[in-house]
Design a protein around this motif. Structure first.
Motif: not given
Length: 195
Positions: A117-139
């Motif tokens: 669960r801790e790893e899942r939560d950590s990965l979810r946060l990383a995934l959210l960060d990645a989605e935010l970066v992706l939603s911002a577009g690749v610069v």
């Protein structure tokens, strides 16, 4: 009673003396006979009493034999019950060991689940960060000269890959038999934790 010597009055004195002696002996023998008859009667009564005692003793011996047989049967049953008790104690000991092992496995699985669960939560946060970066577009700045992604971009791609792996692993865990078997316990726990 008439004098017994009166009928022998015409007999010589010697014969009369002998007859008197014989009469005295006869009386003595008659008295001895009566005494012996009484003794015989007493002895017969004693013999009857002894016979009754012997019969009673035979009866008691038979009862003793029956009681001995019953005691042997009870002892055999007690030995069988002792064996059953030993088997039951061995089973109980084995079951206690199984329960202890099951509890240890449960605790281990709980620890693994908590870690997952801790790893899942950590990965979810990383995934959210990645989605935010992706939603911002690749610069263009994310790509270094030579066509290689920047360190942030690499971390993001690594995070996405790890998140995908963890999602697959989580799905695989949820498809396991142990996960399905423990589902009711998790449901009860969730309901108990609600305010």
């Amino acid at each position: 009673m008439p004098d017994d010597n009166s009928e022998f009055t015409g007999l010589p004195g010697r014969v009369q003396a002998e007859l008197t002696r014989l009469r005295a002996e006869r009386q003595m023998f008659t008295a001895e006979q009566d005494r012996l008859k009484a003794k015989l009667t007493d002895t017969e009564e004693e013999l009857r009493a002894v016979t009754v005692d012997v019969t009673a003793m035979s009866s008691l011996r038979a009862e003793l034999a029956e009681a001995t047989e019953r005691a042997a049967a009870v002892e055999e049953r007690a030995a069988a019950l002792r064996e059953e008790l030993d088997v039951a104690n061995a089973r109980a000991t084995a079951l206690e060991g199984d329960v202890l092992f099951a509890r240890q496995q449960r605790d281990s699985m709980r620890a693994e689940l908590l870690s997952a669960r801790e790893e899942r939560d950590s990965l979810r946060l990383a995934l959210l960060d990645a989605e935010l970066v992706l939603s911002a577009g690749v610069v263009e700045a994310d790509i270094l000269p030579g066509g290689e992604p920047s360190a942030d971009r690499q971390r993001m791609l690594t995070a996405e890959r790890v998140a995908a792996e963890m999602a697959n692993e989580l799905d695989a865990t949820r498809r396991t038999l142990s996960w399905r078997v423990t589902a009711p316990l998790r449901l009860v726990r969730r309901r108990m934790n609600r305010p």
